[in-house]
Scaffold this motif. Structure first.
Motif, PDB file in Angstrom:
ATOM      1  N   GLY A 535      -9.442   7.565  -9.325  1.00 22.81           N
ATOM      2  CA  GLY A 535      -9.184   8.264  -7.976  1.00 22.81           C
ATOM      3  C   GLY A 535      -9.412   7.226  -6.898  1.00 22.81           C
ATOM      4  N   GLY A 536      -8.689   7.553  -5.577  1.00 21.24           N
ATOM      5  CA  GLY A 536      -8.598   6.828  -4.599  1.00 21.24           C
ATOM      6  C   GLY A 536      -9.684   7.348  -3.392  1.00 21.24           C
ATOM      7  N   TRP A 537     -10.229   6.614  -2.476  1.00 18.80           N
ATOM      8  CA  TRP A 537     -11.170   6.897  -1.743  1.00 18.80           C
ATOM      9  C   TRP A 537     -10.601   6.842  -0.314  1.00 18.80           C
ATOM     10  CZ3 TRP A 537     -16.410   8.462  -2.338  1.00 18.80           C
ATOM     11  CH2 TRP A 537     -17.258   8.946  -1.351  1.00 18.80           C
ATOM     12  N   GLY A 538     -10.514   7.785   0.829  1.00 20.16           N
ATOM     13  CA  GLY A 538     -10.102   7.546   2.043  1.00 20.16           C
ATOM     14  C   GLY A 538      -8.686   7.584   2.168  1.00 20.16           C
ATOM     15  N   ASP A 539      -8.159   7.794   3.343  1.00 16.99           N
ATOM     16  CA  ASP A 539      -6.705   7.981   3.916  1.00 16.99           C
ATOM     17  C   ASP A 539      -5.790   6.806   3.362  1.00 16.99           C
ATOM     18  OD1 ASP A 539      -4.589   8.399   4.936  1.00 16.99           O
ATOM     19  OD2 ASP A 539      -4.997   9.130   6.935  1.00 16.99           O
ATOM     20  N   PRO A 540      -4.785   6.907   2.376  1.00 20.94           N
ATOM     21  CA  PRO A 540      -4.134   5.613   2.272  1.00 20.94           C
ATOM     22  C   PRO A 540      -3.631   4.787   3.466  1.00 20.94           C
ATOM     23  CG  PRO A 540      -3.414   7.465   0.823  1.00 20.94           C
ATOM     24  CD  PRO A 540      -4.333   8.122   1.886  1.00 20.94           C
ATOM     25  N   LEU A 541      -3.320   5.641   4.563  1.00 19.45           N
ATOM     26  CA  LEU A 541      -2.821   5.050   5.614  1.00 19.45           C
ATOM     27  C   LEU A 541      -3.727   4.173   6.392  1.00 19.45           C
ATOM     28  CD1 LEU A 541      -0.803   7.880   7.374  1.00 19.45           C
ATOM     29  CD2 LEU A 541       0.017   6.263   5.831  1.00 19.45           C
ATOM     30  N   LYS A 542      -5.025   4.303   6.021  1.00 15.51           N
ATOM     31  CA  LYS A 542      -6.048   3.109   6.415  1.00 15.51           C
ATOM     32  C   LYS A 542      -6.168   1.902   5.771  1.00 15.51           C
ATOM     33  CE  LYS A 542      -8.837   6.995   8.803  1.00 15.51           C
ATOM     34  NZ  LYS A 542      -9.966   7.637   8.738  1.00 15.51           N
ATOM     35  N   ARG A 543      -5.464   2.115   4.908  1.00 15.72           N
ATOM     36  CA  ARG A 543      -5.554   0.869   4.061  1.00 15.72           C
ATOM     37  C   ARG A 543      -5.036  -0.753   4.572  1.00 15.72           C
ATOM     38  NH1 ARG A 543      -7.179  -0.676  -1.020  1.00 15.72           N
ATOM     39  NH2 ARG A 543      -5.855  -2.378  -2.432  1.00 15.72           N
ATOM     40  N   SER A 544      -5.744  -1.486   4.606  1.00 15.46           N
ATOM     41  CA  SER A 544      -5.425  -2.897   5.261  1.00 15.46           C
ATOM     42  C   SER A 544      -4.083  -3.411   4.667  1.00 15.46           C
ATOM     43  CB  SER A 544      -6.444  -4.208   5.198  1.00 15.46           C
ATOM     44  OG  SER A 544      -6.601  -4.517   3.937  1.00 15.46           O
ATOM     45  N   ALA A 545      -3.267  -4.047   5.674  1.00 18.42           N
ATOM     46  CA  ALA A 545      -2.141  -4.681   5.243  1.00 18.42           C
ATOM     47  C   ALA A 545      -2.492  -6.077   4.138  1.00 18.42           C
ATOM     48  CB  ALA A 545      -1.347  -5.274   6.453  1.00 18.42           C
ATOM     49  N   GLN A 546      -3.479  -6.483   4.331  1.00 16.16           N
ATOM     50  CA  GLN A 546      -3.934  -7.681   3.531  1.00 16.16           C
ATOM     51  C   GLN A 546      -4.211  -7.110   2.174  1.00 16.16           C
ATOM     52  OE1 GLN A 546      -7.472  -9.783   4.644  1.00 16.16           O
ATOM     53  NE2 GLN A 546      -7.254 -11.144   3.158  1.00 16.16           N
ATOM     54  N   SER A 547      -4.747  -6.057   1.889  1.00 19.95           N
ATOM     55  CA  SER A 547      -4.974  -5.378   0.491  1.00 19.95           C
ATOM     56  C   SER A 547      -3.724  -4.771   0.010  1.00 19.95           C
ATOM     57  CB  SER A 547      -5.913  -4.310   0.614  1.00 19.95           C
ATOM     58  OG  SER A 547      -7.258  -4.557   1.261  1.00 19.95           O
ATOM     59  N   ILE A 548      -2.879  -4.277   0.992  1.00 20.20           N
ATOM     60  CA  ILE A 548      -1.584  -4.000   0.243  1.00 20.20           C
ATOM     61  C   ILE A 548      -0.671  -5.239  -0.219  1.00 20.20           C
ATOM     62  CG2 ILE A 548       0.620  -2.713   0.759  1.00 20.20           C
ATOM     63  CD1 ILE A 548      -1.283  -1.115   2.784  1.00 20.20           C
ATOM     64  N   THR A 549      -0.574  -5.934   0.642  1.00 20.83           N
ATOM     65  CA  THR A 549       0.096  -7.233   0.198  1.00 20.83           C
ATOM     66  C   THR A 549      -0.461  -7.959  -1.132  1.00 20.83           C
ATOM     67  OG1 THR A 549       0.638  -7.806   2.453  1.00 20.83           O
ATOM     68  CG2 THR A 549       0.770  -9.572   0.764  1.00 20.83           C
ATOM     69  N   LYS A 550      -1.599  -8.038  -1.283  1.00 23.71           N
ATOM     70  CA  LYS A 550      -2.429  -8.232  -2.505  1.00 23.71           C
ATOM     71  C   LYS A 550      -1.956  -7.594  -3.592  1.00 23.71           C
ATOM     72  CE  LYS A 550      -6.910  -9.736  -4.446  1.00 23.71           C
ATOM     73  NZ  LYS A 550      -8.502  -9.796  -4.159  1.00 23.71           N
ATOM     74  N   ASP A 551      -2.103  -6.284  -3.568  1.00 24.38           N
ATOM     75  CA  ASP A 551      -1.527  -5.323  -4.755  1.00 24.38           C
ATOM     76  C   ASP A 551      -0.168  -5.570  -5.090  1.00 24.38           C
ATOM     77  OD1 ASP A 551      -3.896  -4.289  -4.829  1.00 24.38           O
ATOM     78  OD2 ASP A 551      -3.526  -2.462  -3.578  1.00 24.38           O
ATOM     79  N   ILE A 552       0.650  -5.833  -4.195  1.00 21.01           N
ATOM     80  CA  ILE A 552       2.295  -5.953  -4.331  1.00 21.01           C
ATOM     81  C   ILE A 552       2.265  -7.380  -5.065  1.00 21.01           C
ATOM     82  CG2 ILE A 552       4.380  -6.614  -3.358  1.00 21.01           C
ATOM     83  CD1 ILE A 552       3.864  -4.786  -0.859  1.00 21.01           C
ATOM     84  N   VAL A 553       1.729  -8.314  -4.729  1.00 17.64           N
ATOM     85  CA  VAL A 553       1.711  -9.865  -5.392  1.00 17.64           C
ATOM     86  C   VAL A 553       1.237  -9.758  -6.883  1.00 17.64           C
ATOM     87  CG1 VAL A 553       0.820 -12.073  -5.499  1.00 17.64           C
ATOM     88  CG2 VAL A 553       1.528 -11.102  -3.222  1.00 17.64           C
ATOM     89  N   ASN A 554      -0.001  -9.035  -7.081  1.00 16.98           N
ATOM     90  CA  ASN A 554      -0.599  -8.687  -8.407  1.00 16.98           C
ATOM     91  C   ASN A 554       0.303  -7.595  -9.333  1.00 16.98           C
ATOM     92  OD1 ASN A 554      -2.504 -10.546  -7.995  1.00 16.98           O
ATOM     93  ND2 ASN A 554      -3.916  -8.969  -7.086  1.00 16.98           N
ATOM     94  N   GLY A 555       1.247  -7.061  -8.678  1.00 19.70           N
ATOM     95  CA  GLY A 555       2.234  -6.166  -9.523  1.00 19.70           C
ATOM     96  C   GLY A 555       1.574  -4.902  -9.733  1.00 19.70           C
ATOM     97  N   PHE A 556       0.579  -4.504  -8.868  1.00 16.26           N
ATOM     98  CA  PHE A 556      -0.086  -3.085  -8.969  1.00 16.26           C
ATOM     99  C   PHE A 556       0.500  -2.156  -8.211  1.00 16.26           C
ATOM    100  CE2 PHE A 556      -4.680  -5.362  -9.248  1.00 16.26           C
ATOM    101  CZ  PHE A 556      -4.386  -5.428 -10.577  1.00 16.26           C
ATOM    102  N   ILE A 557       1.782  -2.431  -7.308  1.00 16.87           N
ATOM    103  CA  ILE A 557       2.391  -1.467  -6.592  1.00 16.87           C
ATOM    104  C   ILE A 557       3.607  -2.240  -6.247  1.00 16.87           C
ATOM    105  CG2 ILE A 557       1.391  -1.998  -4.384  1.00 16.87           C
ATOM    106  CD1 ILE A 557       1.320   1.013  -4.013  1.00 16.87           C
ATOM    107  N   SER A 558       4.870  -1.400  -6.159  1.00 20.29           N
ATOM    108  CA  SER A 558       5.908  -2.061  -5.901  1.00 20.29           C
ATOM    109  C   SER A 558       6.062  -1.995  -4.080  1.00 20.29           C
ATOM    110  CB  SER A 558       7.135  -1.189  -6.318  1.00 20.29           C
ATOM    111  OG  SER A 558       7.522  -0.018  -5.871  1.00 20.29           O
ATOM    112  N   GLU A 559       6.914  -2.846  -3.653  1.00 18.90           N
ATOM    113  CA  GLU A 559       6.986  -2.988  -2.171  1.00 18.90           C
ATOM    114  C   GLU A 559       7.665  -1.758  -1.676  1.00 18.90           C
ATOM    115  OE1 GLU A 559       8.747  -5.858   1.207  1.00 18.90           O
ATOM    116  OE2 GLU A 559       8.744  -6.265  -0.856  1.00 18.90           O
ATOM    117  N   GLN A 560       8.520  -0.925  -2.546  1.00 18.17           N
ATOM    118  CA  GLN A 560       9.094   0.218  -2.250  1.00 18.17           C
ATOM    119  C   GLN A 560       8.152   1.379  -2.220  1.00 18.17           C
ATOM    120  OE1 GLN A 560      12.031   1.068  -0.861  1.00 18.17           O
ATOM    121  NE2 GLN A 560      11.370   3.087  -0.540  1.00 18.17           N
ATOM    122  N   GLU A 561       7.034   1.424  -3.156  1.00 19.70           N
ATOM    123  CA  GLU A 561       6.146   2.332  -3.193  1.00 19.70           C
ATOM    124  C   GLU A 561       5.067   1.883  -1.991  1.00 19.70           C
ATOM    125  OE1 GLU A 561       5.362   3.320  -8.081  1.00 19.70           O
ATOM    126  OE2 GLU A 561       4.776   1.357  -7.047  1.00 19.70           O
ATOM    127  N   ALA A 562       4.781   0.834  -1.486  1.00 23.26           N
ATOM    128  CA  ALA A 562       3.878   0.702  -0.524  1.00 23.26           C
ATOM    129  C   ALA A 562       4.593   1.139   0.769  1.00 23.26           C
ATOM    130  CB  ALA A 562       3.666  -1.018  -0.367  1.00 23.26           C
TER     131      ALA A 562
END
Length: 570
Positions: A535-562
């Motif tokens: 499970g996640g912690w905290g509002d997804p809209l507060k996630r840092s752009a740096q962390s989202i970009t890292k997840d996209i690069v690592n294949g943990f989430i697609s850019e469209q999902e982001a």
């Protein structure tokens, strides 16, 4: 109402300096670690020597835990209870040096399920009983109606294998050959099972030798007095931590989807009360025991509570009986957490994991720097059996799987980890799997499901695929949370579910399930094992752009999902 509280024995008056106490404490820890390694190196079963599905401990003469080797945290409340059961059952005049007892009864002595076999050895010094060594290991086979000795559809303990009610397997060093013959005749893999028995007995002997060496060096009175003071120190450490804990009542509930027989859901409820001096876990209101084998017993429930308790009050401390004097566990008899004989318990770990998780859920908002959102919520174990096409010998693969842990207030959840209660367990290496079992590993990667998003996202589960190489194989599965995903916290999203898909050689999905007994497999079938994200912690809209970009690069989430979930705009 059943109420269990740790033993409190009178303390010896002798004074021992703090330096000697510390040396003896570390020596006891080393004894547990050496026993642990001795069992790992001598076992016949990959689930022991690779997965490390076992626990090791030393108790004092009263059965109070004084040392435990690394292994399964979920066994932390079972070894001392097993020793205390032997003390209750046997007259002191009938316990001798070089005796070894065997116990796997789920309804007494801290029993879990029949596959988790506890072996216990008394330690005598100059004809005086001074301590005990004990271990609990998951044996691959103890008989029963299904390969691997646990079943998703058992309706009685009598279907699940041999029951050892606390009896001697060695007396004065002489093996009970009748018992060994009985075991050999009732298990599918006798060489492996008897090899594990002997390995467990050998590790107990190692612990005895090291403990006696400790007494020879420091003397009996000094050693035993130091142990008493260590137990008191465990309580002192915990009491000091109580000053910083939030006080009051904390509530939570969760569900177990089904019991393997089509019944459910089952509710697990807890009220956690923290006072200035006590930590009380009351599970009143939880569902009655199930017809299927997801039940656990009071000894298991105590272990679940101890696991969380130590994580809250002193996660880095060596666990001893003294650490648990302020923990109390309450639950009526006959619930899914306190099942009564002859209820089946071979999948007990589902209730145990849920009980531990619901305590964490109750406290996660109150202690956000310590506890997390929900983990993938299951041991996720399988039992795969068949004939190895290379060796023409029968094989039995019993394996727990890793998944995603929950996030917390400062970091993402851990990915690809065994459930918290499984602790220091490990994967069976792919090379061993392909050599010993009739499968080929075709995929092993993190689960790309985007579930568990948050300011800090849940850890990733995995996808593991086995290609079946021979005819006549079948699989039994014990995956919890196949319908209800684990929980997010403070606005974080829920995680994802655990399941198994069977795909034929043409790529068509034949079946999908989480809990199943003896599903028949054909040569060429692909077994896809999928474990959930935490499970996640905290509002997804507060996630840092740096962390989202890292997840996209690592294949943990697609850019469209982001973009859809996080409103990501690089």
């Amino acid at each position: 109402m059943t109420i269990i509280q740790a033993n409190k024995e009178p303390q010896q008056p002798k004074s021992v300096d703090i330096f000697t106490i510390e040396i003896i404490k570390n020596a006891l820890i080393a004894i547990g670690e050496e026993m642990f390694l001795a069992l790992k190196r001598s076992s016949k079963s990959p689930i022991i020597y690779e997965s490390l599905d076992y626990g090791i401990g030393v108790t004092d003469a009263h059965g109070r835990l004084i040392s435990q080797g690394n292994g399964i945290p979920g066994f932390i409340g079972t070894l001392d209870a097993a020793v205390q059961r032997i003390i209750e059952k046997f007259d002191a005049n009938n316990i001798y040096a070089d005796d070894v007892f065997i116990l796997n009864d789920p309804y007494s002595g801290g029993g879990t399920h029949l596959s988790d076999v506890c072996m216990i050895r008394p330690i005598f010094y100059q004809h005086t009983l001074v301590a005990w060594t004990a271990n609990k290991a998951h044996w691959t086979e103890v008989g029963g109606k299904d390969p691997g000795s646990y079943s998703a559809d058992a309706t009685s303990i009598y279907q699940e294998g041999l029951q050892f009610p606390g009896i001697k397997v060695y007396e004065k060093g002489i093996a009970n050959q009748s018992l060994l013959d009985l075991i050999e005749a009732n298990v599918r893999l006798p060489e492996m099972t008897l090899g594990d028995l002997k390995a467990c007995a050998a590790s107990l002997k190692v612990g005895e030798q090291r403990f006696l060496s400790l007494i020879e060096k420091y003397g009996q009175e000094t050693t035993l007095t130091a142990i008493d003071k260590l137990l008191d120190h465990g309580d002192t450490m915990v009491f000091e931590k109580f000053k910083t804990l939030p006080k009051g009542d904390f509530y939570a509930e969760d569900i177990i989807d089904e019991d393997g027989m089509g019944h459910g859901p089952f509710v697990i409820k807890v009220k956690v009360t923290i006072t200035d001096e006590e930590f009380i876990c009351d599970f009143t209101g939880s569902s009655k025991q199930a017809l299927g084998p997801i039940n656990c017993t009071m000894g298991v429930l105590i272990s679940a509570a101890r696991e969380v308790f130590m994580g809250v009050v002193k996660p880095n401390a060596a666990a001893t009986d003294g650490c648990f004097r302020r923990l109390r566990v309450e639950c009526p008899e006959g619930t899914i957490l306190t099942a009564q004989r002859p209820a089946p318990v071979s999948s007990y770990f589902e209730s145990m994991v849920c009980a531990a998780d619901v305590i964490r859920k109750a406290l996660s908002s109150a202690i956000p720097d310590v506890l997390t959102a929900g983990q993938f919520g299951s041991v996720c174990t399988i039992s795969l059996s068949g004939i190895n096409p290379l060796t023409k010998e029968p094989f039995l693969l019993v394996e727990p799987l890793v998944g995603g842990w929950g996030a917390n207030i400062i970091k993402d959840g851990e990915s690809g980890q065994f459930c918290v209660g499984n602790g220091e367990t490990s994967n069976i290496p792919i090379e061993i799997t392909e050599e010993r079992y009739g499968v080929r590993v075709e995929r092993y990667e993190f689960n790309p499901d985007s579930a568990g998003c948050g300011e800090f996202r849940g850890g990733k589960g995995v996808i593991l695929e086995y290609r079946v190489l021979g005819d006549g194989a079948d699989i039994s599965s014990f995956f919890g949370r196949g319908i209800t995903p684990t929980w997010g916290t403070n606005g974080g999203q829920n995680g994802s579910c655990n399941y198994i898909a069977i795909i034929d050689s043409d790529g068509n999905e034949k079946a999908r399930f989480s809990r199943k007994s003896r599903y028949p497999l054909e040569k060429g079938d692909l077994i896809r094992l999928v474990t959930g994200n935490g499970g996640g912690w905290g509002d997804p809209l507060k996630r840092s752009a740096q962390s989202i970009t890292k997840d996209i690069v690592n294949g943990f989430i697609s850019e469209q999902e982001a973009i859809e979930i996080y409103q990501y705009n690089q």
